[in-house]
Structures are given as structure tokens and as C-alpha cells.
Design a protein around this motif. Structure first.
Motif, short mmCIF file in Angstrom:
data_model
loop_
_atom_site.label_atom_id
_atom_site.label_comp_id
_atom_site.label_asym_id
_atom_site.label_seq_id
_atom_site.Cartn_x
_atom_site.Cartn_y
_atom_site.Cartn_z
N LEU A 1 1.30 5.88 10.32
CA LEU A 1 1.53 4.72 9.44
C LEU A 1 2.73 3.95 9.96
N VAL A 2 2.52 2.68 10.23
CA VAL A 2 3.59 1.83 10.75
C VAL A 2 4.26 1.16 9.55
N VAL B 1 0.88 -1.17 0.00
CA VAL B 1 0.00 0.00 0.00
C VAL B 1 0.92 1.21 0.00
N THR B 2 0.79 2.05 -1.02
CA THR B 2 1.74 3.14 -1.21
C THR B 2 1.34 4.40 -0.44
N ASP B 3 2.31 5.27 -0.25
CA ASP B 3 2.00 6.58 0.34
C ASP B 3 1.02 7.35 -0.54
N GLU B 4 1.14 7.17 -1.86
CA GLU B 4 0.24 7.86 -2.78
C GLU B 4 -1.21 7.43 -2.54
N GLN B 5 -1.40 6.14 -2.30
CA GLN B 5 -2.76 5.66 -2.02
C GLN B 5 -3.30 6.28 -0.73
N ILE B 6 -2.48 6.30 0.31
CA ILE B 6 -2.95 6.86 1.58
C ILE B 6 -3.22 8.36 1.45
N PRO C 1 0.01 -5.55 4.68
CA PRO C 1 0.92 -4.68 3.93
C PRO C 1 1.18 -3.34 4.63
N LEU C 2 0.16 -2.81 5.27
CA LEU C 2 0.33 -1.54 5.99
C LEU C 2 -0.58 -1.55 7.20
N VAL C 3 -0.07 -0.97 8.29
CA VAL C 3 -0.86 -0.84 9.51
C VAL C 3 -0.91 0.64 9.89
N ALA C 4 -2.11 1.12 10.20
CA ALA C 4 -2.27 2.53 10.57
C ALA C 4 -2.84 2.61 11.99
N ILE C 5 -2.18 3.39 12.83
CA ILE C 5 -2.69 3.67 14.17
C ILE C 5 -3.49 4.96 14.08
N LEU C 6 -4.78 4.89 14.36
CA LEU C 6 -5.62 6.09 14.37
C LEU C 6 -5.70 6.62 15.80
N SER C 7 -5.52 7.91 15.95
CA SER C 7 -5.59 8.50 17.29
C SER C 7 -6.31 9.84 17.22
N THR D 1 4.73 8.88 9.74
CA THR D 1 5.17 7.52 9.41
C THR D 1 6.27 7.12 10.37
N VAL D 2 6.16 5.91 10.88
CA VAL D 2 7.22 5.39 11.79
C VAL D 2 7.74 4.08 11.22
#
Lengths: 197, 197
Positions: free
Chosen positions: A56-57, A28-33, A82-88, B196-197
Motif C-alpha cells: 500500500l502506497v 480508503v482506510t486500513d480497515e477497508q483493505i 485516495p490509495l494506490v496498491a502495488i500487487l506483486s 505499507t510504504v
């Protein structure tokens, strides 16, 4: 047809979309996010306060710190997504209000001077934004795996700071084989949810 | 293009959609609300718990009871909107879990025996569903006017019961003249929200 949204998009965003428990290897690319964020940032929040923050981890080292903080049943999928995101939530969101609501100077002081109020309001509004973000992930042709089964204080300590409260963690990617291993769960019927007065 | 969603739908749901403060006289039908619900009920919640409840304020008598409970700045638009919906959380949502998660018997007792836990979890998950509902309103070609400026205990007392907590109230209809009187407010940039981390 009471909806304007076409049937294929209804399927993409809601009807056929499923929470994914496994993913393909496709990154999952930075462009997608960025495309997802630049879409869902327009979703409404109270006073346009926009308290959602996303971590984004991406590095293997950060992933290694995160996985043991997940509930046991979430560890394997968080390790392999593929990508893990911590929402806060940003509990100091009011500092951005002069920029976000320039027509209403002073509302930060008038409404949000108390930290306890900010935490409550930020939680509600960041959660609304989390809903938009999940829809946005699907709008990018990806699947989301949102989770609240993790060590909240541990994740805050490892990845955030005192001003940011974890909300949920979302695995993101293309759904893999057997990504949704059981049939779609039932939903409450209209009459069970909606009443008219 | 990183999104699968076509540009017109991006506009419909996010980019061009605006919170509406005025509405046309065109009614919002039960069929429209049912189509919206039957779409957004598929949005994910933790354990499929689905705690959102919706009270449609249709009768003039109910509208008259609601308007004085709104903050002053929300009274005129709530008085004139084609339809007003009170969104609430069902704090006894765990009673539905045997139906909603039939593969996981006992989770109501294992996780949700404490009312305080249920209230917190229901608030988060009903708020996610409120986000889906706002998107669903837009998917029906309508505009939403979500509000949290109202007398929460008063609305609970007049329209709900001890087991249901008000979450937000949404005016629903076709946007009227000058429905969004000021230009779209700024949003936080990607780099202000995502790290990003």
C-alpha cells in the motif's frame, strides 16, 4: 434466473462496476483493505500457495517515487487516487507451504525447487488472486483502477526486491465525477468465447 | 462492517465456498454457463482484451479423451464431474480489439504485433478472467474444482489449436458428499501479505 447472486450484487461486482479513472477525496482506510483481504484470501489457488503480496502506497514520499514510474497516461490518476496498491508475486512463496498445506509435507521441495517454475506458477496464481482482489474492492463499495502501464523493473527496484515481481498497480477509491468517461465497452458474446465438444 | 457485500454473499463467493472434489449427479446446464459468462464478461482486463476462451466438455467421447490427459489424482473427479470446462487463452485475441476497443483504433498493431507479447499478456488477462469465472460459478450456486495438474501439450493437441494455450481445467457441479474432505486450509494473515510504504 440461473444465478443465486441477487441482481444488486451482480451490479455491484460486475454489471455496473467500472474501472475508475478519477476518484473522490474520501480516504480508503486500513480497515477497508483488511476487510477486503480477509474476504478474498479464501479464493482458491493451486496448492493454496497464495503468492500475492500487496504494497500500500500511503506516504506522500512513496507516492512521489511511484508516479514518475507510471506510464504518462496513468500518472495523473495515480497521483490523485485516495490509495494506490502495488500487487506483486512472492517468488519465494514455497517457504510458506508447510504452513499453508500442512497435510502435504515436502511439496515445496517436490514441485517448487526451481526458481523458474516458482516464478511461472506464482505469476498465474497471484493473478488469480488479483482478480479476487478487484472483486473484493468492489465488494467494499469502492472502485478499482487496475493498471499494467508502468516501469516494471523501476517499480521492482524502488518498492520491492529481487524475490518479488510486480504484477499490476491498482488505484482504489470512491469513483469521482466522470470516473468512467466513455460508455461501457462491448464484450465478446457467449458464442464467441464458449465452444462445446 | 467495511464491506458492502452482505454476509451470506461473502459466504457464497468466498468464506464458505470450497474447491469441490466430488459432485452430485445434478447436471450443469448451458443456461447456467451462459448466465455465469454473461455476468463475469464484465470483469476488467487490460485494454478490454478478453482473451479467455472456454471449451465445455459435454460429450462422453470428449470426456474419454480428456480423462487420461489429467494427472492421476485428477482423473476420477474429472471423469465424474457433471461438467468439465477447459479454459484457454486466445493468443490471437488482438483480432477482436477493433470490436472491443473501438475508440482506440490501431492498438492491436501498436502493442500486440509480436506473438510472444500476446502470449504473455493473454496469459495474465485470461487468468484474471479465470478468477472471475470461478467467482461466477459460485454465484450460480455451484462449486468449482480448478486444476492445473494435466498434460498441457496433450490437452492443446486434443482439444485446442496452435493459437490457444490451455490455462486450467475446472470441474463444475453441485458439491457431493465429502466434496472437501479436509478442513479449510490456513490462509496467510493480513500482515504477512500487506505492507505499507
Amino acid at each position: 434466473m440461473s444465478l443465486v447472486l441477487d441482481a444488486a450484487t451482480q451490479d455491484l461486482l460486475f454489471r455496473e462496476a467500472r474501472t475508475a479513472n478519477t476518484f473522490t477525496d474520501e480516504p480508503v482506510t486500513d480497515e477497508q483493505i483488511q476487510a477486503i483481504y480477509d474476504l478474498i484470501k479464501f479464493g482458491p489457488t493451486a496448492f493454496n500457495q497464495s503468492p500475492l503480496r500487496i504494497t500500500l502506497v500511503r506516504s506522500p514520499e512513496a507516492r512521489e517515487r511511484l508516479v514518475p514510474l507510471m506510464a504518462e497516461g496513468n500518472q495523473a490518476k495515480t497521483a490523485s487516487a485516495p490509495l494506490v496498491a502495488i500487487l506483486s508475486t512472492d517468488n519465494e512463496f514455497h517457504a510458506e507451504l508447510p504452513k499453508l498445506v500442512p497435510h502435504a509435507p515436502g511439496i515445496a521441495e517436490a514441485y517448487f525447487s526451481a526458481r523458474a517454475v516458482r516464478e511461472q506458477v506464482a505469476s498465474i496464481n497471484a493473478t488469480l488472486q488479483a482478480g479476487y482482489f478487484i472483486i473484493g474492492i468492489r465488494a467494499a463499495g469502492l472502485a478499482a483502477g487496475p493498471m499494467t502501464g508502468f516501469d516494471f523493473p523501476g517499480v521492482q527496484k524502488e518498492f520491492l526486491d529481487d524475490d518479488h515481481t510486480p504484477l499490476m498497480i491498482i488505484n482504489i477509491g470512491k469513483p469521482g465525477t466522470d470516473a468512467a468517461p466513455f460508455p461501457r465497452l462491448p464484450r465478446l458474446a457467449f458464442d464467441e468465447v464458449v465452444t462445446t465438444v
